[in-house]
Design a protein around this motif. Structure first.
Motif, PDB file in Angstrom:
ATOM      1  N   UNK A  63     101.810 117.294  38.540  1.00  0.00           N
ATOM      2  CA  UNK A  63     100.491 117.463  38.705  1.00  0.00           C
ATOM      3  C   UNK A  63      99.750 116.113  38.001  1.00  0.00           C
ATOM      4  N   UNK A  64      98.910 115.645  38.693  1.00  0.00           N
ATOM      5  CA  UNK A  64      98.379 114.309  38.385  1.00  0.00           C
ATOM      6  C   UNK A  64      99.201 113.449  37.182  1.00  0.00           C
ATOM      7  N   UNK A  65     100.452 112.967  37.762  1.00  0.00           N
ATOM      8  CA  UNK A  65     101.066 112.032  37.314  1.00  0.00           C
ATOM      9  C   UNK A  65     101.854 112.716  35.902  1.00  0.00           C
ATOM     10  N   UNK A  66     101.938 114.057  35.758  1.00  0.00           N
ATOM     11  CA  UNK A  66     102.511 114.598  34.696  1.00  0.00           C
ATOM     12  C   UNK A  66     103.497 115.679  35.417  1.00  0.00           C
ATOM     13  N   UNK A  67     104.361 115.945  34.570  1.00  0.00           N
ATOM     14  CA  UNK A  67     105.546 116.860  34.757  1.00  0.00           C
ATOM     15  C   UNK A  67     105.067 118.142  34.054  1.00  0.00           C
ATOM     16  N   UNK A  68     104.467 119.125  34.721  1.00  0.00           N
ATOM     17  CA  UNK A  68     104.087 120.396  33.926  1.00  0.00           C
ATOM     18  C   UNK A  68     105.076 121.304  34.008  1.00  0.00           C
ATOM     19  N   UNK A  69     105.698 121.886  33.003  1.00  0.00           N
ATOM     20  CA  UNK A  69     106.525 122.965  32.859  1.00  0.00           C
ATOM     21  C   UNK A  69     105.770 124.151  32.272  1.00  0.00           C
ATOM     22  N   UNK A  70     106.025 125.129  32.749  1.00  0.00           N
ATOM     23  CA  UNK A  70     105.488 126.451  32.136  1.00  0.00           C
ATOM     24  C   UNK A  70     106.479 126.787  31.015  1.00  0.00           C
ATOM     25  N   UNK A  71     105.971 127.337  30.003  1.00  0.00           N
ATOM     26  CA  UNK A  71     106.853 127.509  28.560  1.00  0.00           C
ATOM     27  C   UNK A  71     107.614 128.703  29.044  1.00  0.00           C
ATOM     28  N   UNK A  72     107.635 129.603  29.959  1.00  0.00           N
ATOM     29  CA  UNK A  72     108.642 130.418  30.206  1.00  0.00           C
ATOM     30  C   UNK A  72     109.715 130.035  31.303  1.00  0.00           C
ATOM     31  N   UNK A  73     109.663 128.775  31.330  1.00  0.00           N
ATOM     32  CA  UNK A  73     110.905 128.208  32.211  1.00  0.00           C
ATOM     33  C   UNK A  73     112.310 128.347  31.174  1.00  0.00           C
ATOM     34  N   UNK A  74     113.150 128.923  31.964  1.00  0.00           N
ATOM     35  CA  UNK A  74     114.384 129.258  31.145  1.00  0.00           C
ATOM     36  C   UNK A  74     114.910 127.733  31.123  1.00  0.00           C
ATOM     37  N   UNK A  75     116.003 127.800  30.168  1.00  0.00           N
ATOM     38  CA  UNK A  75     116.763 126.360  29.802  1.00  0.00           C
ATOM     39  C   UNK A  75     117.685 126.026  31.025  1.00  0.00           C
ATOM     40  N   UNK A  76     118.362 127.197  31.675  1.00  0.00           N
ATOM     41  CA  UNK A  76     118.833 126.915  32.733  1.00  0.00           C
ATOM     42  C   UNK A  76     118.204 126.330  33.974  1.00  0.00           C
ATOM     43  N   UNK A  77     116.951 126.815  34.163  1.00  0.00           N
ATOM     44  CA  UNK A  77     116.176 126.605  35.048  1.00  0.00           C
ATOM     45  C   UNK A  77     115.759 124.997  34.929  1.00  0.00           C
TER      46      UNK A  77
END
Ligand SMILES: Cc1cc2nc3c(=O)[nH]c(=O)nc-3n(C[C@H](O)[C@H](O)[C@H](O)COP(=O)(O)OP(=O)(O)OC[C@H]3O[C@@H](n4cnc5c(N)ncnc54)[C@H](O)[C@@H]3O)c2cc1C
Ligand code: SF4
Ligand code: FES
Ligand code: FES
Lengths: 322, 928
Positions: A63-77
């Motif tokens: 999003x807008x030249x940024x990688x946006x990672x939701x905090x709930x993303x698991x480490x495996x994902x």
């Protein structure tokens, strides 16, 4: 079995509900892989546990030249994400090196950023800590690592944080008075007992990582005894933009050497010119000088310090020659 | 407060009332009876509790049941369907991947998830996927095989036995283990899987001081807590005991003094674990803290605090020396003077623990007529039986000891522990069954692991490399109590005299009491440490002589039928064949001494006993008994007191009975380790089971076979000698077409002779030398082993990676080669772990440095070396079909082999274990 303290579990459906539910005797739980073992050791006895497992899962996007990672993303994902592996490979690598496969399936990026600091004299059972004499961080008035009554130097032991710092990440925090974005480097303070500059009840919702510039090359190296399960004895994150063998920018952050990850300064001098073996050697020496591991975690501090230089030299050489 | 919990487990919705702070693991195990999910640490370190949540392996101990929600949970019980076990479960079964089986439900579920995502996984992917599941038994080798097999097969992995050895109908085939499908499916019940109506939960209050006098214990508040059923202190169990009956120096709970941090002081039984813990907090103990002796040097100092005021005969003690043995054979000083090469130095072994994935557990109940039944995770039901009788002042006939499936032991469960006595006493007081389950921390405190030793060795050789003299002086750090102490002390010297033959030998070993958890027998009891020192010294002597390390071992190889310098007869040895095998396998001739800096090969050898000639209490009765029952159903039941601790002794008994009688192993049921049902066997220690129980089983089965053959011969009206026995049938040797199903044969035998049964026993033959102590270490047979290890040492970091190990072990006849390989691989794994990372260490105040599986590191599948096991069969004249031991011997050489390989790689001799990077680097720095 090890016992958890009696608590009530709340399972809000939205971040706002979670924040509204928070009070001083409550604690957030994401994957629980850091929190629950600590609670089983009698480290904390919250009355309420606010589980984040029902919050909407935002995944990983650009999003807008940024990688946006939701905090709930698991480490495996995170480790398996094509997007992350393509854009920020050291982050995927760091995530893949955390703990064990099962823990990576449950543990989240949010939890990994906010995980408690660790210490061999603290992450033990209540019986053990009583036998030793309680320490500053829990119920006592003495630090067994530095042998004094003032400072706790328990180690920031996240594998992803050093990488995220090198990538200039920032975090979105939702509090009672709304959301704010904080540069990750401003999140930590040098105090193992209270190492996060979070306002009470703030919820980590998203992590923003500026899209690395073309020519980005980076890595994460982890020192540990076993190739699985173990926390880092030392973490080394390197990131930079390169033109051939010339770094244009270079960032090094050392993890697990104290309560805050240690950025190594003065690297501009090596940028804009070909990185020679001598240059690499000089950087390795800077890292060694800047790294002061302590006895809060496993491994002889002097050896770990020496390893910071060896790891730097090897990793930089590989990056330069890649 | 409990609330309604809804879960989806194995495809079915379930509802129950649960506390919000309960983990998924405790809900599965204790509320839903899904005991296939195991618990080894309860905090994320071991993987035994792995379940699939929406298909992903996760840890049930680190998951709250309340937060699972709609997710689908799959436990090991959910894998099998109406077609039977899942292919992955079958593959684990047939490849011998299961030993104790305790890690396997979790392991199999991790493998299942891997194969779903990667139907054809690479070896690296397999290692990676299983790297959160610790296995303490297998060295992962057969587990990798199982996953590869599961990947290659469709639903029906064949359950086959393979080809037997020539001249046999069953023995020598790569058979399954008797109980392994039950372990692979979660069906097998371990002690903590059992529960009884009205059962209470017990907990023990432990001392926070390394050394203190108990001035008083006030349990009144605890007893008054609602939900507490009974409380006890050391005063309830004042009779001292010990596994060696004449050295009793510990009580079930401390009476007047605590001797290490973790020593038990009081115990409670309560409605649940939370209440029991709350009750412990209410017990007031008044201590007078005493000075502590943590290291042997402190314990040996003139002004040292004395740990035991009286010795076991009630005489005052003046020092902390538990036992000293000094023996000398031949003119050591003269021979040393003649030696042209003398290697001398001090070696240190830091101590290690067994780390079975199953923590100790015990469940006790009394009947109204005063009969005590106790289920315990013990490997020696018989010794537990005896000591319970002694301490509880009950006739043995009133006590029944049952050992359920056992989740690993390695010597760590070979004597009575506080929880067994406490369960019995509290169950009597509370009038209800009481169960104890150690936390992982308590397992570390109970310990009985490998002794730290400081070993001064001098080894002298002549120009040909012949070992002229060995002189050693060993200080053994015993911890707080005796345990098997005097045997340990003898073993540290007596077991060194083969397979390398010495011309003269002197040893002085002294075991010292210290204020730490008690050491005891760990796989390779007493002899692993001196083997490290001696085989290192031998390598140094070879270096001085410019000899090839394998050659110096060949030159000194003891021969079959020879006596050792200390008077032990070695009926058979396969050392030369072992050396040939590892030399060939490792490419030694082309590679040793020629690899680039940082890579090296090292060799070492060893010998080990197949049982001790004499039991720990002298008697004239058999060491092992077997009773058979057979009938018209075609089934044979084998009753034997032996303990299957994962090594597969139940299977071994079945194979032998099958071999003799022709009844297929699948139709043989083994009932073992239950003192009410089985003839006595002394237990699973000193590698005695195959040799002794095997002999007993052979004798019983031969008697039964005679009945079968007689009956058939009479029926066919042919001489007995004309009736042959094959797998599943009998036949006429002169007319191969004439056959009779074995079931028919049993009917004939039962019709002719009445109720069918037979007994067999193993009695000690007189072995050993006449001098005092000459029978300790004497065994009816000895195994021999040779290992070559290949290491990569990083000269800059000091990190040692063991990449490959070739292990050749002479076990005599391999009754089941797959199980023997499993024992070799598991042994090498355990020794490798001790050499590279495990250190059971204590702070200067006596506190364990990290009593958990995160700080005490046991290798995962990710870094575990590749093992190449090869079996050498030098048939022993005394063993059943020529069999000898395989469970402990193969551990010994790996440690010195790695040390010797480090020398080949980077030119330093490491003499202190474990070989941590810090130490290796320091040694390299010192040299340069
Ligand atoms: C055996 C073992 C080995 C491990 N090895 C490693 C390792 O090698 N490297 C490593 O980095 N970690 C390791 N961990 C720690 C842990 O598993 C990981 O850090 C994991 O990422 C934590 O994530 P989680 O979601 O489980 O966090 P949780 O346990 O749920 O939470 C951790 C902390 O963060 C807080 N929190 C979580 N999410 C939020 C949020 N969104 N907003 C506000 N607060 C929040 C919680 O209140 C808690 O204080 C290990 C753990 C175990 C048990
Ligand atoms: S660093 Fe010191 S104060 Fe902090 S946890 Fe460790 S012992 Fe306690
Ligand atoms: S019991 Fe869950 S990881 Fe050990
Ligand atoms: S079979 Fe893996 S721990 Fe025993």
């Amino acid at each position: 079995m090890l016992r958890l303290p009696p608590f009530v579990v709340l399972q809000p459906e939205t971040p706002e509900q979670a924040v509204a539910a928070w009070h001083p005797e409550a604690v957030y739980m994401a994957g629980g892989t850091d929190l629950l073992p600590n609670l089983k050791h009698g480290l904390g006895a919250p009355k309420q546990l606010i589980s984040l497992n029902r919050l909407p899962r935002g995944g990983i996007l650009i999003e807008a030249e940024q990688l946006v990672v939701c905090a709930s993303t698991t480490l495996s994902e995170l480790a398996q994400s094509k997007l992350v592996r393509g854009l920020a490979p050291p982050l995927a690598r760091a995530a893949s090196l955390v703990a064990s496969p099962q823990i990576r399936n449950a543990g989240t990026l949010g939890g990994n950023i906010l995980l408690d600091t660790r210490c061999l004299f603290y992450n033990q059972t209540a019986f053990w800590r009583r036998a030793l004499g309680h320490c500053l961080k829990a119920e006592g008035d003495w630090c067994h690592v530095i042998g004094g009554p003032k400072t706790c130097v328990a180690a920031q032991s996240s594998d992803t944080v050093p990488v995220l710092l090198g990538l200039d990440a920032s975090v979105e925090l939702l509090g009672a008075s709304g959301a704010r974005v904080l540069a990750l480097r401003d999140l930590f303070r040098f105090n193992g007992m209270d190492h996060l500059k979070l306002e009470p009840g703030e919820l980590l919702t998203r992590v923003f990582i500026p899209r690395p510039a073309p020519g980005f090359r980076g890595t994460y190296e982890k020192l540990r005894v076993r190739d699985s399960i173990d926390f880092p004895q030392l973490g080394l994150a390197i990131s930079g933009t390169w033109e051939g063998t010339t770094p244009k920018t270079l960032d090094i952050v050392v993890g697990a050497a104290g309560p805050i990850p240690k950025p190594i300064g003065k690297l501009e001098a090596f940028c804009g010119q070909e990185l020679t073996d001598e240059g690499i050697e000089a950087i390795a020496e800077l890292v060694r000088k800047g790294t002061r591991p302590n006895e809060a975690i496993h491994g002889d501090p002097a050896w770990r310090r020496q390893m910071s230089a060896v790891m730097t030299r090897r990793a930089l050489t590989a990056l330069r020659d890649a | 407060m409990k609330s309604l919990l809804r879960l989806n487990i194995n495809g079915e919705p379930v509802e129950l009332a649960a506390h919000p702070h309960w983990s998924l693991l405790e809900v599965l195990r204790y509320e839903l009876g899904l005991t296939g999910s195991k618990q080894g640490c309860d905090k994320g370190d071991c993987g035994a509790c792995t379940v699939l949540i929406d298909g992903k392996p996760k840890l049930a101990c680190c998951t709250l049941a309340a937060t699972v929600g709609d997710a689908q949970v799959t436990t090991i019980e959910g894998l099998a369907d109406s077609d039977g076990p899942d292919p992955v479960q079958r593959a684990f079964d047939v490849t011998g991947a299961l030993q104790c089986g305790f890690c396997q439900p979790g392991m199999i579920l991790s493998a299942k998830a891997l194969l779903r995502d990667h139907p054809e996984p690479s070896d690296a992917q397999i290692r990676e996927a299983l790297a959160g599941n610790l296995c303490r038994c297998t060295g992962y080798t057969k587990i990798f095989d199982a996953v590869r097999l599961a990947a290659s097969q469709d639903r029906q992995v064949p359950i086959a036995y393979g080809e037997p050895a020539e001249g046999f109908i069953v023995l020598g085939s790569r058979g399954r283990k008797a109980d392994s499908i039950g372990k692979a499916t979660g069906e097998a019940l371990y002690t903590d899987d059992l529960s009884l109506p009205r059962m209470a939960h017990g907990k023990i209050l432990r001392s926070p001081h390394a050394h203190a006098r108990i001035l008083g214990v006030d349990t009144s508040k605890a007893a008054a807590l609602p939900g507490v059923f009974a409380v006890m202190t050391g005063q309830d169990v004042p009779i001292p005991y010990c596994v060696i009956p004449w050295t009793p120096d510990e009580t079930a709970l401390c009476t007047d003094r605590v001797r290490y941090i973790g020593d038990g002081v009081a115990a409670v039984a309560a409605a649940d674990e939370d209440t029991a813990n709350a009750a412990l907090d209410l017990i007031q103990v008044d201590y007078e803290v005493l000075p502590a002796a943590i290291e042997p040097a402190q314990a040996l100092a003139p002004d040292a605090p004395i740990l035991h005021e009286l010795d076991w005969k009630g005489r005052p003690r003046k020092d902390n020396i538990c036992k000293t043995v000094e023996l000398e054979f031949g003119p050591v000083d003269d021979k040393l003077a003649q030696s042209v090469a003398v290697a001398e130095g001090t070696w240190h072994y830091e101590g290690s623990t067994h780390g079975p994935i199953e923590p100790h557990a015990a469940l006790a109940t009394w009947s109204q007529d005063g009969q005590l039944t106790i289920w315990s995770a013990t490997q020696v039901p018989h010794y537990l039986h005896r000591e319970l009788a002694r301490v509880l002042e009950l006739p043995q006939a009133k006590i029944r000891v049952i050992q359920p499936a056992l989740g690993g032991a390695f010597g760590g469960k070979s004597e009575p522990f506080d929880l067994e006595f406490c369960a019995a006493v509290l169950a009597r007081k509370a009038g209800r069954p009481v169960k104890f389950l150690y936390t992982r921390e308590e397992v570390f405190y109970s310990h009985r692991g490998r002794h730290p030793m400081t070993m001064h060795f001098k080894v002298g050789c002549d120009t040909e490399g012949r070992v002229l003299a060995v002189d050693s002086d060993i200080t053994i750090d015993g911890g707080a109590y005796h345990s098997f102490g005097m045997i340990t002390t003898y073993y540290s010297g007596q077991l060194l005299t083969g397979p390398i033959d010495f011309q003269s030998y002197r040893f002085r070993s002294s075991r010292v009491y210290t204020n730490k958890p008690c050491c005891g027998p760990k796989r390779g009891h007493g002899s692993v440490q001196p083997r490290f020192a001696f085989e290192g010294a031998l390598d140094e002597a070879a270096e001085q002589l410019g000899m090839d390390p394998i050659q110096i071992r060949r030159v000194n190889a003891i021969e079959s039928g020879q006596e050792t310098v200390n008077g032990q007869l070695i009926p058979s040895t396969g050392l030369l064949a072992c050396l040939d095998s590892v030399e060939r396998g490792s490419g030694w001739k082309e590679r040793w001494g020629k690899l680039p800096l940082g890579r090296g090969l090292g060799v070492a050898t060893s010998m080990y006993i197949s049982g001790t000639a004499y039991p720990v209490y002298p008697n004239e009765m058999p060491q092992s008994g077997v009773q058979l029952q057979a009938d018209r159903s075609g089934k044979i039941t084998v009753f034997c007191g032996a303990s299957d601790i994962g090594q597969g002794s139940d299977g071994m008994l079945a194979y032998i009975v099958a071999e003799e009688t022709g009844v297929p192993p699948d139709d043989i049921v083994v009932v073992s380790s239950d003192t009410d049902l089985c003839p006595v066997d002394l237990g699973a220690y000193s590698s005695r089971v195959t040799f002794m129980c095997g002999t007993a089983a052979q004798e019983a089965a031969r008697k039964l076979r005679t009945r079968i053959v007689d009956a058939v011969a009479l029926h066919w009206q042919v001489p007995d000698a004309q009736v042959g026995v094959a797998l599943g049938f009998v036949y006429d040797k002169d007319d191969r077409g004439r056959q009779l199903d074995i079931r028919e044969a049993l009917i004939l035998a039962e019709s002719r002779f009445g109720t069918l049964g037979a007994t067999g026993g193993y009695r000690t033959r007189a072995v050993g030398a006449k001098y005092r102590g000459g029978t300790i270490g004497a065994s009816p047979a000895y195994s021999t082993t040779a290992h070559v290890a290949e290491v990569a040492v990083d000269p800059e970091t000091g990190v040692v990676r063991v990449e490959k190990v070739w292990a050749a072990h002479d076990c005599g006849r391999a009754l089941n080669p797959q199980l023997v390989e499993g024992q070799i691989e598991g042994s090498v794994y355990m020794g490798y772990a001790e050499a590279i990372m495990e250190a059971h260490t204590f702070r200067t105040d006596g506190l364990h440095t990290g009593p958990n599986l995160l700080d005490y590191r046991m290798p995962t599948s990710a870094e575990c070396p590749e093992f190449f096991a090869s079996i050498i069969e030098s048939l022993d004249p005394g063993g059943p079909y020529g069999a000898k031991e395989a469970g402990e011997g193969p551990l010994h050489p790996i440690i010195p082999a790695i040390a010797n390989a480090i020398w080949d790689a980077v030119g330093v001799r490491v003499r202190r274990m474990p070989f941590t990077p810090e130490r290796v680097l320091a040694a390299m720095k010192e040299r340069s």
